[in-house]
Design a protein around this motif. Structure first.
Motif, PDB file in Angstrom:
ATOM      1  N   LEU A 300       0.737  -1.217  -0.023  1.00 14.57           N
ATOM      2  CA  LEU A 300       0.384   0.013  -0.015  1.00 14.57           C
ATOM      3  C   LEU A 300       1.084   1.252  -0.100  1.00 14.57           C
ATOM      4  N   ARG A 301       1.738   1.286   0.501  1.00 13.08           N
ATOM      5  CA  ARG A 301       2.907   2.661   1.141  1.00 13.08           C
ATOM      6  C   ARG A 301       3.324   2.221  -1.006  1.00 13.08           C
ATOM      7  N   GLN A 302       3.201   1.245  -1.193  1.00 14.81           N
ATOM      8  CA  GLN A 302       4.531   1.054  -2.564  1.00 14.81           C
ATOM      9  C   GLN A 302       3.469   1.513  -3.383  1.00 14.81           C
ATOM     10  N   LYS A 303       2.606   1.788  -3.340  1.00 14.36           N
ATOM     11  CA  LYS A 303       1.515   2.119  -4.234  1.00 14.36           C
ATOM     12  C   LYS A 303       1.275   3.985  -3.945  1.00 14.36           C
ATOM     13  N   LEU A 304       1.273   4.204  -3.305  1.00 23.11           N
ATOM     14  CA  LEU A 304       1.155   5.213  -2.504  1.00 23.11           C
ATOM     15  C   LEU A 304       2.079   6.474  -3.496  1.00 23.11           C
ATOM     16  N   GLN A 305       3.431   5.346  -2.788  1.00 23.01           N
ATOM     17  CA  GLN A 305       5.040   7.107  -3.480  1.00 23.01           C
ATOM     18  C   GLN A 305       4.575   6.195  -5.341  1.00 23.01           C
ATOM     19  N   SER A 306       4.356   5.421  -4.954  1.00 21.16           N
ATOM     20  CA  SER A 306       4.001   4.632  -6.750  1.00 21.16           C
ATOM     21  C   SER A 306       2.687   6.361  -7.511  1.00 21.16           C
ATOM     22  N   ASN A 307       1.739   6.890  -7.149  1.00 24.67           N
ATOM     23  CA  ASN A 307       1.128   7.530  -6.996  1.00 24.67           C
ATOM     24  C   ASN A 307       1.377   9.237  -7.435  1.00 24.67           C
ATOM     25  N   ILE A 308       1.941   9.455  -6.170  1.00 21.37           N
ATOM     26  CA  ILE A 308       2.706  10.527  -5.815  1.00 21.37           C
ATOM     27  C   ILE A 308       3.914  10.979  -6.706  1.00 21.37           C
ATOM     28  N   SER A 309       4.191   9.795  -7.581  1.00 17.61           N
ATOM     29  CA  SER A 309       5.369  10.078  -8.441  1.00 17.61           C
ATOM     30  C   SER A 309       4.819  10.589  -9.899  1.00 17.61           C
ATOM     31  N   LEU A 310       3.355   9.422 -10.227  1.00 14.51           N
ATOM     32  CA  LEU A 310       2.815   9.359 -11.182  1.00 14.51           C
ATOM     33  C   LEU A 310       2.028  11.279 -11.058  1.00 14.51           C
ATOM     34  N   PHE A 311       1.722  11.433 -10.101  1.00 19.98           N
ATOM     35  CA  PHE A 311       0.448  12.468 -10.293  1.00 19.98           C
ATOM     36  C   PHE A 311       1.751  14.297 -10.188  1.00 19.98           C
ATOM     37  N   LYS A 312       2.890  13.593  -9.719  1.00 19.26           N
ATOM     38  CA  LYS A 312       4.109  14.756  -9.683  1.00 19.26           C
ATOM     39  C   LYS A 312       4.715  15.344 -11.158  1.00 19.26           C
ATOM     40  N   GLN A 313       4.722  13.776 -11.742  1.00 15.65           N
ATOM     41  CA  GLN A 313       5.298  13.731 -13.083  1.00 15.65           C
ATOM     42  C   GLN A 313       4.153  14.108 -14.210  1.00 15.65           C
ATOM     43  N   LEU A 314       3.261  13.670 -14.186  1.00 18.86           N
ATOM     44  CA  LEU A 314       2.243  14.782 -14.994  1.00 18.86           C
ATOM     45  C   LEU A 314       2.232  15.875 -15.371  1.00 18.86           C
ATOM     46  N   CYS A 315       2.088  16.091 -13.198  1.00 20.26           N
ATOM     47  CA  CYS A 315       2.112  17.974 -13.964  1.00 20.26           C
ATOM     48  C   CYS A 315       2.910  18.442 -14.088  1.00 20.26           C
ATOM     49  N   PHE A 316       4.262  18.338 -13.997  1.00 18.51           N
ATOM     50  CA  PHE A 316       5.016  18.697 -14.769  1.00 18.51           C
ATOM     51  C   PHE A 316       5.049  18.439 -16.193  1.00 18.51           C
ATOM     52  N   ASP A 317       4.738  17.548 -16.704  1.00 22.39           N
ATOM     53  CA  ASP A 317       4.525  17.514 -18.096  1.00 22.39           C
ATOM     54  C   ASP A 317       3.715  18.848 -18.658  1.00 22.39           C
ATOM     55  N   ALA A 318       2.436  18.910 -17.336  1.00 26.82           N
ATOM     56  CA  ALA A 318       2.150  20.286 -17.925  1.00 26.82           C
ATOM     57  C   ALA A 318       2.080  21.438 -17.788  1.00 26.82           C
ATOM     58  N   ALA A 319       3.153  21.467 -16.968  1.00 26.70           N
ATOM     59  CA  ALA A 319       3.207  22.246 -16.907  1.00 26.70           C
ATOM     60  C   ALA A 319       2.125  23.609 -15.789  1.00 26.70           C
ATOM     61  N   ILE A 320       1.948  22.498 -15.086  1.00 28.08           N
ATOM     62  CA  ILE A 320       1.236  22.790 -13.202  1.00 28.08           C
ATOM     63  C   ILE A 320       2.226  23.692 -11.881  1.00 28.08           C
ATOM     64  N   PRO A 321       2.396  24.256 -11.797  1.00 29.05           N
ATOM     65  CA  PRO A 321       3.331  24.859 -10.506  1.00 29.05           C
ATOM     66  C   PRO A 321       3.681  23.861  -9.160  1.00 29.05           C
ATOM     67  N   LEU A 322       3.766  23.044  -8.856  1.00 28.04           N
ATOM     68  CA  LEU A 322       3.497  22.363  -7.694  1.00 28.04           C
ATOM     69  C   LEU A 322       4.545  23.138  -6.552  1.00 28.04           C
ATOM     70  N   LEU A 323       4.353  23.122  -5.502  1.00 30.25           N
ATOM     71  CA  LEU A 323       5.138  23.757  -4.711  1.00 30.25           C
ATOM     72  C   LEU A 323       6.675  22.626  -3.856  1.00 30.25           C
ATOM     73  N   GLY A 324       6.218  21.372  -5.083  1.00 32.60           N
ATOM     74  CA  GLY A 324       7.023  20.519  -4.378  1.00 32.60           C
ATOM     75  C   GLY A 324       7.771  19.834  -3.506  1.00 32.60           C
ATOM     76  N   SER A 325       6.623  19.043  -2.977  1.00 36.94           N
ATOM     77  CA  SER A 325       6.253  18.204  -2.019  1.00 36.94           C
ATOM     78  C   SER A 325       6.276  16.918  -2.388  1.00 36.94           C
ATOM     79  N   ASP A 326       7.159  15.922  -2.029  1.00 38.37           N
ATOM     80  CA  ASP A 326       7.315  14.348  -2.114  1.00 38.37           C
ATOM     81  C   ASP A 326       6.071  13.525  -1.447  1.00 38.37           C
TER      82      ASP A 326
END
Length: 407
Positions: A300-326
């Motif tokens: 479950l923690r591994q899946k959560l981390q995978s989801n976080i990484s996917l979300f951040k990458q998609l936001c980066f690709d879409a030029a959505i300026p997140l705050l930098g949280s991991d």
């Protein structure tokens, strides 16, 4: 309404509510509906006024609120202990279920003793009000939770705040004052960043001050201590740890963890503990089952981390300026309160529900979307969320986003 008009308190209530409404800061509850049966194969969602929404605003980081095993654990706990504790802990409200949970929490953190509360807010305010008085100087990170601020103010302690996650700022205050304790969070609830626990612990040890960590958003998903010092139990670096069960564990309650002497002191002196009905034993049994379930399912923690990484990458690709949280907490600073509410409402029109966080929860000028991820989100849901954010940001003519405010 007629009772409010003409009376001093009534006029004060009306004026305050009107002012909040004009500033876009009026809080209102919304009664949400969920499916009657527990489903673990669908994305987190709920229904409101006839529409179904993807839920990206919950702190249910591991998706445990819907785990059938934990639903059964609550059912079994209620059958064994009843639905309530029936009294305060010092009368007849303290049971074997409470002791078993406290013992497990000590086992996994290394602390000697634990004390259970019905909420993290109650645990934080109780600890600060009981432990400190006007003879104490207490340092706290500038972004600590409101419950800590309230407790410190009520205690009468000399309360000083250091710049967010700044060991240099904390060191300056420690050098100038005889400090009783320093308080921080592990994972900060609005920014999603992690405190420098190792460095703060070294500072506190050097100045003979206690280190207190509110681990509400880290417990069960982010071990802020082990992440900085491998295989080191929290009790080696922290004097008091506050954990909550309503985030990663998906249920209810909280605990203060510390030395046996500390817990015995709180049992004898903490008014909220002495005079409140104890957390129900069924909920204590549920929290114990949730701890054990999360231990048995590291995926479950591994899946959560995978989801976080996917979300951040998609936001980066879409030029959505997140705050930098991991972490699972992903803030998107909008700045202006009205624009933040507008973006959130447009996302709701797309069936995506995210938190619109405004002052005083966050500093003025830093209103934001607070997107929270869960292990139970599917890749399709995350893509839909990111696409929705990108679409709405393109539609809404936002003013230049505020620089991140000074901490």
């Amino acid at each position: 309404m007629s009772l409010l008009l003409g009376s001093k308190l009534g006029e004060k209530i009306l004026a305050r509510q009107q002012a909040l409404a004009e500033q876009g800061l009026l809080r209102q509850r919304k009664a949400l509906a969920t499916d009657a049966c527990v489903k673990t194969d669908t994305d987190p969602q709920f229904h409101f006024e006839g529409q179904t929404y993807l839920n990206f605003s919950s702190n249910d980081y591991l998706g445990l609120t819907r785990a059938p095993e934990l639903v059964e654990a609550l059912h079994c706990g209620a059958k064994q202990y009843g639905v309530g504790s029936g009294a305060s802990p010092l009368v007849t409200g303290y049971s074997e279920a409470h002791l078993a949970l406290e013992t497990k929490l000590c086992q996994i953190t290394g602390f000697e003793a634990a004390l259970l509360f019905s909420s993290g807010f109650s645990a934080n305010t109780t600890l600060c009000k009981t432990l400190f008085d006007k003879q104490d100087v207490v340092l706290a990170d500038k972004l600590v939770h409101a419950s800590i601020i309230d407790g410190l103010r009520d205690s009468g302690a000399d309360f000083k705040r250091f710049l967010h996650n700044s060991t240099e700022s904390a060191a300056r205050l420690l050098a100038k004052n005889t400090v009783s304790a320093l308080i921080t969070e592990s994972v900060f609830s609005m920014d999603g960043d992690i405190a420098p626990i190792l460095a703060l612990s070294a500072l506190c040890r050097a100045h003979n001050a206690w280190l207190i960590v509110d681990d509400a958003h880290g417990f069960g998903v982010v071990d802020a201590v082990s992440a900085q010092v491998e295989s080191t139990p929290a009790s080696n670096l922290i004097d008091i740890q506050i954990v909550t069960f309503g985030k990663a564990l998906g249920c209810q309650g909280a605990a203060i963890l510390g030395s046996r002497q500390l817990v015995e002191f709180l049992v004898s002196n903490a008014r909220e503990y002495i005079y409140s009905t104890a957390l129900s034993p069924a909920n204590a049994a549920l929290a114990l089952a949730a701890v054990e379930y999360s231990e048995a399912h590291p995926e479950l923690r591994q899946k959560l981390q995978s989801n976080i990484s996917l979300f951040k990458q998609l936001c980066f690709d879409a030029a959505i300026p997140l705050l930098g949280s991991d972490t699972a907490i992903q803030p998107l600073i909008i700045g202006d309160t009205a624009h933040t509410l507008l973006v959130a409402e447009k996302l709701k029109a797309l069936g995506i529900w995210v938190g619109a966080i405004r002052p005083p929860t966050v500093p003025i000028g830093s209103a934001r979307l607070r997107i929270t991820l869960s292990a139970s989100h599917s890749e399709a849901a995350i893509r839909r969320c990111v696409n929705g954010i990108a679409q709405v940001l393109a539609e809404v003519a936002l003013p230049r986003m505020s620089e991140r405010p000074e901490r």
